[in-house]
Enzyme design. Sequence first.
Site, mmCIF file in Angstrom:
data_model
loop_
_atom_site.group_PDB
_atom_site.id
_atom_site.type_symbol
_atom_site.label_atom_id
_atom_site.label_comp_id
_atom_site.label_asym_id
_atom_site.label_seq_id
_atom_site.Cartn_x
_atom_site.Cartn_y
_atom_site.Cartn_z
ATOM 1 N N TYR A 16 -4.939 0.873 33.415
ATOM 2 C CA TYR A 16 -5.925 1.949 33.283
ATOM 3 C C TYR A 16 -6.637 2.162 34.617
ATOM 4 C CZ TYR A 16 -5.502 0.412 28.358
ATOM 5 O OH TYR A 16 -5.048 0.015 27.133
ATOM 6 N N LYS B 63 0.815 -1.218 0.000
ATOM 7 C CA LYS B 63 0.000 0.000 0.000
ATOM 8 C C LYS B 63 0.851 1.271 0.000
ATOM 9 C CE LYS B 63 -4.163 -2.135 1.681
ATOM 10 N NZ LYS B 63 -5.217 -2.247 2.687
ATOM 11 N N THR C 268 1.029 -6.041 19.395
ATOM 12 C CA THR C 268 0.456 -7.339 19.006
ATOM 13 C C THR C 268 0.484 -8.381 20.123
ATOM 14 O OG1 THR C 268 1.248 -6.903 16.788
ATOM 15 C CG2 THR C 268 0.574 -9.174 17.271
ATOM 16 N N GLU C 269 -0.662 -9.059 20.294
ATOM 17 C CA GLU C 269 -0.798 -10.134 21.268
ATOM 18 C C GLU C 269 -0.802 -11.471 20.548
ATOM 19 O OE1 GLU C 269 -4.396 -9.786 23.545
ATOM 20 O OE2 GLU C 269 -4.095 -11.704 24.558
ATOM 21 N N GLU D 85 2.452 -9.204 38.231
ATOM 22 C CA GLU D 85 1.482 -10.293 38.295
ATOM 23 C C GLU D 85 2.213 -11.613 38.466
ATOM 24 O OE1 GLU D 85 -0.449 -9.427 34.549
ATOM 25 O OE2 GLU D 85 0.625 -11.010 33.519
ATOM 26 N N HIS E 153 -2.577 -13.984 30.088
ATOM 27 C CA HIS E 153 -1.241 -13.636 29.604
ATOM 28 C C HIS E 153 -0.387 -14.897 29.518
ATOM 29 C CE1 HIS E 153 -1.583 -9.250 31.193
ATOM 30 N NE2 HIS E 153 -2.107 -9.388 29.992
#
Lengths: 379, 291
Positions: free
Chosen positions: B160, B43, B98-99, B210, B248
Amino acid sequence: MNLHEYQARELLKAAGIPMAEGGVAATPEEAARLAEHIGQTVVVKAQVHAGGRGKAGGVKLAKNPAEARDQASRILGMTIKGLVVQKVLVVPAADIVSECYLGLIMDRESQRPLLMVSPAGGVDIEEVAAKTPEKIHRLAVDPRYGLLPHQALGLALTLYRNFDQVRAAAKIMGQLYQAFMENGGSLAEINPLATTPDGRVVALDAKFVVDDNELDRRADLAALRDESAEAPSEVAARRASLTFIKLDGNVGCVVNGAGLAMATMDLVKYYGGEPANFLDIGGSSNPEKVVNALRIITSDPAVKVILFNIFGGITRTDDVANGIVTATRQFKVDLPIVIRLTGTNEREAVTILQGVGMQALNDMDDAVKRAVALAKEAK
Amino acid sequence: MSVFVDATTRLVVQGITGRDGSFHTKQMVAYGTNVVAGVTPGKGGQTFEGSVPVFHTVAEAVRATGANSAVIYVPPTLAAGAIAEAADAGLRLIVCITEGIPVLDMTKVMPLVRDRGARLIGPNCPGLITPGVGKVGIIPGSICAPGRVGLVSRSGTLTYEVVNHLTKAGVGQSTCVGIGGDPVIGTNFIDVLAAFQSDPDTDAIVMMGEIGGTDEQKAADYIAKNVTKPVVGFIAGQTAPPGRRMGHAGAIVSGSSGTAAEKIAAFKAAGISVMERPMDVVRLIKERLGK
């Protein structure tokens, strides 16, 4: 994704690793035929994704084909940790001279595949690591060069004195590394790697975990998934592109984002409740996902209240609100629903919910407290 | 001053014409980020939203626009290739949103990123924001406010939640960085802690960890030895069962390691104030700043 032992054996065998003979059976007759072919005492092992198979009675010795048939008919169909045994593995009860351990894991610290070997095989390797850490030898393999011959040889020398066995073990390490890299492994294990009375080095057991992120591009690996070995709710969740893990409590949780989902479960516990599940509806907001999430959660009879915790970023909270409304129209939800949502398109979401007489809370703690209170009332 | 993103940032968006890439490019531009180019192979020559030129490759974008940073919104199986392309083009900062990137892809691309001297943030992360200056990624600008608290986190929406508490209480942020939830990531807690420690515009640090791995324990050790600014911390996943991946790819308790209890103990031993709930961030930050 965990592979069954028999699947892992096939994968390692295909990489050239010498594997003790044996096979998988779905009926007692097949198990008897395998035992007959092996021609010696065999071990019949339940193929389910659960630890403690032996303690649950899912691993039995059989001296002849008739015994193998009996043991297989006892084990097939039994339930181990909620999972019904559909297949058994039949392998020779090997004469073993020594047992070593070979394992490969994806190591976060070095950001490389980590090869671990130990002369103390045949037992739980975590126990070895805790009690006698000096008996584990490690090497982080640089993926640019792969496992180099001298590296494998160096590790094999920590396992055996006989140089033929050293060479054999080094070759197996190279094959294990190859299988790991070619099949998107996050863990590959041979425990034990045994030596036989005639001096051969063979793998008696195999474990292989595939990185879930490989499955989209590897249809061959994805096809190894055995849905009958999983909780039905988790299968339904995966088909709906949701991440769901069932827990033992009664507060059903629907959250966007894994970190917030964990924090929501923790907060339920903090306020005296018990979460019924981990459920992440993911980033992109699609009302259909919310409908599926509600369907899965309401199918768990233990759930007494449903708690939504949505922090809109990419996720549009009005999409979530629409999903809730759609779901309650499609099927009857008899449980109280507590909704917390804030962020992207919050005002629209609140209007949508009010239109059907539902309230939305703005604060996470308020919502969790209310959900916990409702769960207690319902008891 | 700020961390990683500032007034000199000239951003190229890889995957600018995709669904996520185009949506978030608009958001970044609206927030004031200097988006100078986009890349979508095939593109090249188009213009995005009438103002951002699109190129086939990152190298072309750099030559034509002087881009120095990249943000990546391409599908998982192509994302490691996109990281390699950005590093090869000489970009100093690469943020990968990206995940779901296969971990083996990340282990193969990391040596290249290091060889080129690039800083990779992510993958599977929300990116970063310096409130009032610019943002790279997907953190909503509306919940942030300029200020002097630095935040580093392994998650997205939980970040957040905490930032929202801070902003509502009138506590602004210097920079918020999401480092990502995968096992193999380009920038870890220690990298960001070091940046905040040497940033004259950051007075205190919030660290959101975590379950899974030992990064939080290592960070706690680093803080005890090297960080003089007050640190407030949180660990998500106290109720997580062992052996299950909690969304995750990195959040999994294996055996007896990687548990929340272990990490919280390490935090406390390092003098980090530990939140029991996300909302505790306000009280603890104010306490530690003597307000």
